[in-house]
Write an enzyme that holds these catalytic residues in place. Structure first.
Site, PDB file in Angstrom:
ATOM      1  N   LYS A  82     -23.345  55.751  59.408  1.00 37.96           N
ATOM      2  CA  LYS A  82     -24.661  56.412  59.429  1.00 37.96           C
ATOM      3  C   LYS A  82     -25.744  55.380  59.755  1.00 37.96           C
ATOM      4  O   LYS A  82     -25.616  54.192  59.415  1.00 37.96           O
ATOM      5  CB  LYS A  82     -24.966  57.126  58.115  1.00 37.96           C
ATOM      6  CG  LYS A  82     -25.229  56.235  56.887  1.00 37.96           C
ATOM      7  CD  LYS A  82     -26.702  56.003  56.585  1.00 37.96           C
ATOM      8  CE  LYS A  82     -26.845  54.927  55.510  1.00 37.96           C
ATOM      9  NZ  LYS A  82     -28.064  54.287  55.313  1.00 37.96           N
ATOM     10  N   ASP A 130     -25.212  58.278  49.293  1.00 39.03           N
ATOM     11  CA  ASP A 130     -25.088  58.559  50.735  1.00 39.03           C
ATOM     12  C   ASP A 130     -23.893  59.456  51.053  1.00 39.03           C
ATOM     13  O   ASP A 130     -23.734  59.892  52.188  1.00 39.03           O
ATOM     14  CB  ASP A 130     -24.928  57.244  51.519  1.00 39.03           C
ATOM     15  CG  ASP A 130     -26.269  56.565  51.771  1.00 39.03           C
ATOM     16  OD1 ASP A 130     -27.314  57.223  51.605  1.00 39.03           O
ATOM     17  OD2 ASP A 130     -26.258  55.371  52.141  1.00 39.03           O
TER      18      ASP A 130
HETATM   19  O1  C5P Z   1     -25.834  55.839  44.707  1.00 42.74           O
HETATM   20  P1  C5P Z   1     -25.397  54.491  45.168  1.00 42.74           P
HETATM   21  O2  C5P Z   1     -24.393  53.850  44.272  1.00 42.74           O
HETATM   22  O3  C5P Z   1     -24.951  54.481  46.593  1.00 42.74           O
HETATM   23  O4  C5P Z   1     -26.721  53.583  45.116  1.00 42.74           O
HETATM   24  C1  C5P Z   1     -26.653  52.184  45.169  1.00 42.74           C
HETATM   25  C2  C5P Z   1     -27.925  51.611  44.553  1.00 42.74           C
HETATM   26  O5  C5P Z   1     -29.054  52.002  45.341  1.00 42.74           O
HETATM   27  C3  C5P Z   1     -28.240  52.126  43.167  1.00 42.74           C
HETATM   28  O6  C5P Z   1     -27.657  51.324  42.196  1.00 42.74           O
HETATM   29  C4  C5P Z   1     -29.762  52.044  43.106  1.00 42.74           C
HETATM   30  O7  C5P Z   1     -30.168  50.720  42.808  1.00 42.74           O
HETATM   31  C5  C5P Z   1     -30.175  52.285  44.553  1.00 42.74           C
HETATM   32  N1  C5P Z   1     -30.626  53.683  44.823  1.00 42.74           N
HETATM   33  C6  C5P Z   1     -31.831  54.128  44.312  1.00 42.74           C
HETATM   34  N2  C5P Z   1     -32.248  55.411  44.581  1.00 42.74           N
HETATM   35  C7  C5P Z   1     -31.506  56.223  45.362  1.00 42.74           C
HETATM   36  C8  C5P Z   1     -30.270  55.770  45.896  1.00 42.74           C
HETATM   37  C9  C5P Z   1     -29.862  54.486  45.609  1.00 42.74           C
HETATM   38  O8  C5P Z   1     -32.537  53.404  43.605  1.00 42.74           O
HETATM   39  N3  C5P Z   1     -31.933  57.450  45.616  1.00 42.74           N
END
Ligand code: C5P
Length: 289
Positions: free
Chosen positions: A11, A137
């Site tokens: 992506k 994502d």
């Molecule tokens: O959800 P995911 O594990 O992919 O997200 C990785 C990091 O990105 C999270 O630990 C957070 O710090 C940040 N994040 C965020 N807000 C979001 C998506 C991700 O703060 N909407």
């Protein structure tokens, strides 16, 4: 059917805006996302013994339950109450820690593949909800295409298909920690935001030059000033004729959009003289679930 090959598409963020910080520490985002033809290849084989095994051609990736593909398989079997396991072999082509959703896309591909092997017990919406429990994502990566993602990234609105174009993607050697970049953005006022409304209008009217001109990512403002590969890559892409160039996600990959293939090939050749991970791709259309 006991086995299947599935493609996990990378992506790119045509835009990325951080709208607010949420009480749980996550962030409300507003992003225009595009899947592209650059992909990892996954092969899955069902097992009868509840064991989930992951193998990959990248020796430094974890193959145990820390791997998002294993987590996705575990979540799928739990949700559908299927007493099964699987072998998952992943051939990585998407650069790691690049802001290109490589791990998320592998997780989404595992959910799609297992759903197909199980006779499609879950709908697209159910797969997206399940994916959302594993990573922000993943919901987008389930079907991909050209999408507006809001909320934490899980609220998806399909947009018009991006006009045909050529995309050169370059990942510099350094990587950026996603949580670190989010906390950096919390500590300062964001000066510039993408013109998301304008970008959506340009996508609707299918004007590639307007779309490319409106690409913007708020995280570029909070990157460390050194190394300055991001600006070097952007400059090189624009010098080679890109209509626009921007960093994707929390980086560190940067991409440029070209209407003309020869210019894109030339940009790829030029960047390949300096960087190891340079790719040429096209927009990938939405996958029918
Ligand atoms: O959800 P995911 O594990 O992919 O997200 C990785 C990091 O990105 C999270 O630990 C957070 O710090 C940040 N994040 C965020 N807000 C979001 C998506 C991700 O703060 N909407």
């Amino acid at each position: 059917m006991r086995e299947i090959t599935e493609y996990a598409y990378a992506k790119l963020n045509l835009s990325l805006d951080v709208v607010s910080r949420l009480p749980d520490g996550y962030h409300e985002l507003c992003m225009v996302m595009q899947s592209v033809t650059l992909c990892d290849n996954l092969h899955l084989r069902l097992r009868d013994d509840n064991v989930i095994r992951v193998s990959t051609d990248l020796c430094y990736l974890p193959c145990d339950e820390r791997n998002i593909a294993a987590k996705a398989a575990r979540a799928f079997f739990a949700k559908t109450r299927l007493a099964a396991g699987c072998d998952i072999d992943i051939q990585k082509n998407i650069p790691v820690c690049a802001g290109m959703g490589g791990g998320s896309s592998d997780g989404a591909a595992v959910l799609r593949a297992l759903n197909t092997l199980a006779g499609k017990p879950l709908s697209q919406a159910e797969l997206e909800t399940l994916g959302g429990t594993l990573g922000s994502d993943i919901p987008f990566c389930i079907a991909g295409g050209t999408v507006l993602a809001t909320g934490k990234g899980e609220t998806l609105t399909d947009l018009s298909v991006l006009p045909h174009c050529h995309i050169v993607i370059c990942k510099p050697r350094f990587s950026v920690s996603t949580p670190e970049l989010f906390s950096k953005i919390d500590s300062r006022v964001i000066r510039y935001h993408p013109d998301t409304a304008g970008l959506l209008k340009s996508i609707q009217s299918g004007k590639l030059s307007e779309i490319s001109r409106r690409m913007y990512n708020v995280f570029e403002e909070v990157l460390p000033t050194k190394p300055n590969d991001i600006s070097i890559i952007k400059r090189a892409l624009l010098d080679c004729g890109a209509l626009g160039a921007v960093m994707t996600g929390t980086g560190s990959a940067v991409f440029g959009i070209f209407s003309d293939e020869d210019s894109a090939v030339c940009a790829k050749r030029r960047l390949s003289q300096i960087y190891d991970e340079v790719f040429l791709a096209q927009p990938q259309q939405k996958i029918e679930i």
